[in-house]
Scaffold this active site. Sequence first.
Site, PDB file in Angstrom:
ATOM      1  N   ASP A 155       0.858  -1.153   0.000  1.00 25.18           N
ATOM      2  CA  ASP A 155       0.000   0.000   0.000  1.00 25.18           C
ATOM      3  C   ASP A 155       0.909   1.222   0.000  1.00 25.18           C
ATOM      4  O   ASP A 155       2.055   1.133   0.397  1.00 25.18           O
ATOM      5  CB  ASP A 155      -0.816  -0.074   1.305  1.00 25.18           C
ATOM      6  CG  ASP A 155      -1.955   0.900   1.292  1.00 25.18           C
ATOM      7  OD1 ASP A 155      -2.429   1.212   0.189  1.00 25.18           O
ATOM      8  OD2 ASP A 155      -2.351   1.338   2.371  1.00 25.18           O
ATOM      9  N   ASP A 191      -3.603  -1.141   5.548  1.00 20.06           N
ATOM     10  CA  ASP A 191      -4.053  -0.670   6.847  1.00 20.06           C
ATOM     11  C   ASP A 191      -5.563  -0.533   6.926  1.00 20.06           C
ATOM     12  O   ASP A 191      -6.144  -0.660   7.989  1.00 20.06           O
ATOM     13  CB  ASP A 191      -3.372   0.662   7.201  1.00 20.06           C
ATOM     14  CG  ASP A 191      -3.496   1.675   6.080  1.00 20.06           C
ATOM     15  OD1 ASP A 191      -4.137   1.355   5.064  1.00 20.06           O
ATOM     16  OD2 ASP A 191      -2.951   2.776   6.209  1.00 20.06           O
TER      17      ASP A 191
END
Lengths: 208, 1045
Positions: free
Chosen positions: B397, B738
């Site tokens: 990410d 996340d």
Amino acid sequence: MIRPKTENLDVIVNVTDTESWDQYVQKLNKFLEPYNDSIQAQKNDVCRPGRYYEQPDNGVLNYPKRACQFNRTQLGNCSGIRDNTHYGYSTGQPCVFIKMNRVINFYAGANQSMNVTCAGKRDEDAENLGNFVMFPANGNIDLMYFPYYGKKFHVNYTQPLVAVKFLNVTPNVEVNVECRINAANIATDDERDKFAGRVAFKLRINKT
Amino acid sequence: MRQKTLEIYSVELGGTKDMEKTDEGDGKEKYRGLKNKCLDLKKNHQKEEFRKELDLDDHKLSNRELERKYGTDIIMGLSSPRAAELLARDGPNALTPPKQMPEIVKFLKQMVGGFSILLWIGACLCYIAYGILYSNNTSSSLDNVYLGSVLILVVILTGVFAYYQEAKSTNIMSSFSKMIPQQALVIRDSEKKVIPAEQLVVGDIVEVKGGDQIPADIRVLSSQGCRVDNSCLTGESEPQSRCSEFTHENPLETKNICFYSTTCLEGSASPVGTATGMVISTGDRTIIGHIASLASGVGNEKTPIAIEIEHFVHIVAGVAVSIGILFFIIAVSLKYHVLDAIIFLISIIVANVPEGLLATVTVTLSLTAKRMAKKNCLVKNLEAVETLGSTSIICSDKTGTLTQNRMTVAHLWFDNQIFVADTSEDHSNQVFDQSSRTWASLSKIITLCNRAEFKPGQESVPIMKKVVVGDASETALLKFSEVILGDVMEIRKRNRKVAEIPFNSTNKFQLSIHETEDPNDKRFLMVMKGAPERILEKCSTIMINGQEQPLDKSTARAFHTAYMELGGLGERVLGFCHLYLPADKFPETYSFDIDAMNFPTSNLCFVGLLSMIDPPRSTVPDAVTKCRSAGIKVIMVTGDHPITAKAIAKSVGIISANSETVEDIANRLNIAMEQVNKQDAKAAVVTGQELKDMSPEQLDELLTNYPEIVFARTSPQQKLIIVEGCQRQDAVVAVTGDGVNDSPALKKADIGIAMGIAGSDAAKNAADMVLLDDNFASIVTGVEEGRLIFDNLKKTIAYTLTKNIAELCPFLIYIIVGLPLPIGTITILFIDLGTDIIPSVALAYEKAESDIMNRKPRHKKRDRLVNMPLAVYSYLHIGLMQALGAFLVYFTVYAQQGFLPSSLINLRVEWEKDDANDLEDSYGQEWTRYQRKHLEWTGYTAFFIGILVQQIADLIIRKTRRNSIFQQGLFRNKVIWVGIASQIIIGLILSYGLGSVTALSFAMLRAQYWFVAVPHAILIWVYDEMRKLFIRLYPGSWWDKNMYY
């Protein structure tokens, strides 16, 4: 251990059935052959009784060792010599031979005399066992047969025997007999080794 | 929707159109897959609910219709009885935690997993054998009972141990799932009440204010400056405003719906943003609930190490069972009693199975897990420790992992020049030229035209770590100026603010009017910032080197070039201008009216541009390089815009400096994209939109052809598709993330890595590993540890397997040659679970032999944990040598006691006869049964000591696989020596302390027998050094291929 050597240490004699004890007799004949007086006289020494027959190497490694005479005749009525009763098996008065296991360099008696005693294991066994005689007398084993030096150097060694002749065993009953050696260096109460210094066997005389 | 980006001051050039276009269709598309997946997963009645939920049309309804639909009243709220009724119907407003396997099932699984089943069978056979013996003869020996009991004990102990280890590592995580009970302000029975959020029901009217977490999916009824952070849902950190208007067909894009577990932002505006809304779905029926269930629906793949261990268990169990059965048949055909043959079978199985190994592996893994936790990688699932080591693709990410997750000033443009600002974590090193007077003006605007403030009471906190009230851009500007100029609040005090227009989406600018700090200068200073093109429109002059100059075409062009350039870097650009209001028109007493705008807002003086980006963490480029050299492909997958994504990818090295995308080449050569030879492009930037149109084959092709890939504007479902695509290449895929939106991909990945600080609970739950410091660089240390543990596990297994041959041979020889049994089954267990345990764990502490970060990740199908050379070398080379050495000790003991080796052959039957009490040995001595038994135990002990002594050598040679022991250092790993000491001590205790316990079959051993096998041990060492020497001398040779494991 005992001779004749049997399966499960059971000595079962059918007096009338020759075949039942004939194998014992054959075995004993063979077992006792080296004890014949002639062979003993030819090969072994006459030793002084009552003391160990020690033969140090005296500097020569593995010097051959002499053995002491144990004559078959010492077994008296159980010697099987000129014996029509076939060690008593044909008459229901069998001879059982007791022998000690050979152990190299073992001084069993600690300079004291040793003898074998036999008894019924329990009270009823004692009753059923009746009388017996031992050859040599009192089941004595002389110290002169010790120590043992191993079969390689102690070539003609014939180990001492004690013969027990059972005279009037109650017939048709299984009798538990236990013989033990009384010697200073041999424990006979080892819980784990049931054959340490003793031997137990079953005796059964079948008469019709 | 058209308004979507309006509250962003500026828009990335080139990205604007593209983005809006994307969003039109994308909104629906993004979640379509998700919807389908949900439907596939859930069956029966739940399915209906999901459909209803996703066909959500509450955002289109008017307030009146809503009231009717949910049977509520916007003013009065629900009545308490009605709420209770709904609560009973729908259940509490909380996500159902992922189904946990019941503890007892976990425990039982440990009891039958691995080799346990073999041992259970062995134990049963033991009891059966005893039962048969007992029925024939009541005084039969208890050996079989002992053995059976010991086997069961072993299974239970190792099972309990493994269960305990697993439970311990799971417990670390449970702390994460404990959330602070959330409160919600709800209107019920016309009263405002604070109730636990869990008790919310559909139809409740709730109030949220800045800083709150949204307690359920809410249809906004009224709002005041409410902005939400949807990053946990979409991955975009851009705040989004929420109002009661219906703005988009798609419920996920419309502005009048707030989603469960997103946060309402604490704005800098003085009245904190608030909103009132009606709860339209709760708990698992919320959007977050759907994603969470999508995550739990994704099958948990077996970890590579679990596959390896299974493979290994199969090999060993296969060998054990086949040798066992083979010798069972041999034994039966050799006319052994069937019962005896069964006992042989058990013994062979016990000898072959490394009972302690699985426990050792668990300990080893948990040791590494502890070591990794110290380096900020918290491992949830023990096996994940190794997975990280075999990772070949990392899908990372962007936000928070690669970047610092905070806006930071990156570039400035004034005096016709672009300056670079320091974007490192502490901002310490600002090197651009600050002498220009333009900078003085610019810095004043930055300082004054800013509503962000530090929270009080943080004097001792470093500037970059101070908490700020305000949005991301203003925070960045505040910190930037605080670092350079010093006390910003003091400067603002000296330049008192007299009027202010806060930013709003129609103006796209923010202005404020200040008194100047110069007491002689009675003029007011008006400062303004906003979207550059809007600011430029308002300007007629530009400040160059402190001098105002008219804004002509060439300066305007210079402005555009700079704007384009900064925008092209994926940065958010702001324009700054000011104007000194003439003192005559605006005297000190002048009252500014911000509604009437009684002051000029045109013909201002343009001062400069400033651009911000969420900069990469300073450790990331280095970590990416390390991944590269370790043969790991790093792919960026982000929800962010392609341009920003590409810029960050370039700056961290995911797209390396000299590689180009197809577009880059097209731009450089000025040709159409179709004309570019695709082979020339090493990098690719793929948007979610493009990905949507790709077939799996095209995706595969993309993944194989481009070493450097960035996926931008991707949806959760697409993340899943990307992960699956990578897995189709036989890659071991690590995914970092996340947000809740990442959790399906985290679950699907071979190893999911969640962020410990920024990560949502859903992400942490789905992940196998948590990065406590959110730092990508920690992954690299994790990879290193993972690779090391794989190497060391090989060593441990090789060490453990070796002695199996030495344990097995006695039985084979016993059956075929008829020697008195050289080693008892229980004695074997004492090696496997006693002397060998600590040494095999000690190998886990061994340092790497060479730079493990310079080689390719292992291929999960080719580079096996237990390969042919390992098995052959351990079993047939060292194992046989060890067996010989142990037999040497055995024969020595028997010969010294009177039985020469030749006399032992075929002695077995006589030896084991219980009524043979005058068995003659080679020297004419006679043995009773018990004496023989005691000798047999002495033999067991001797054989045991023989193996033990040689296992010490085995342990030492296993320290390395290629290097010489002397290169590795004999004493560097102290734990090895602890292991050796433990072996000797356990050996001493067993042979001298426990000799009297019948069941254990140990006997006192004369001291000299310990040394009989020493020459063999030395031989083993020398042999292995030769092996390694030839491997080093002739790399790639036959020897290397067959002797290197």
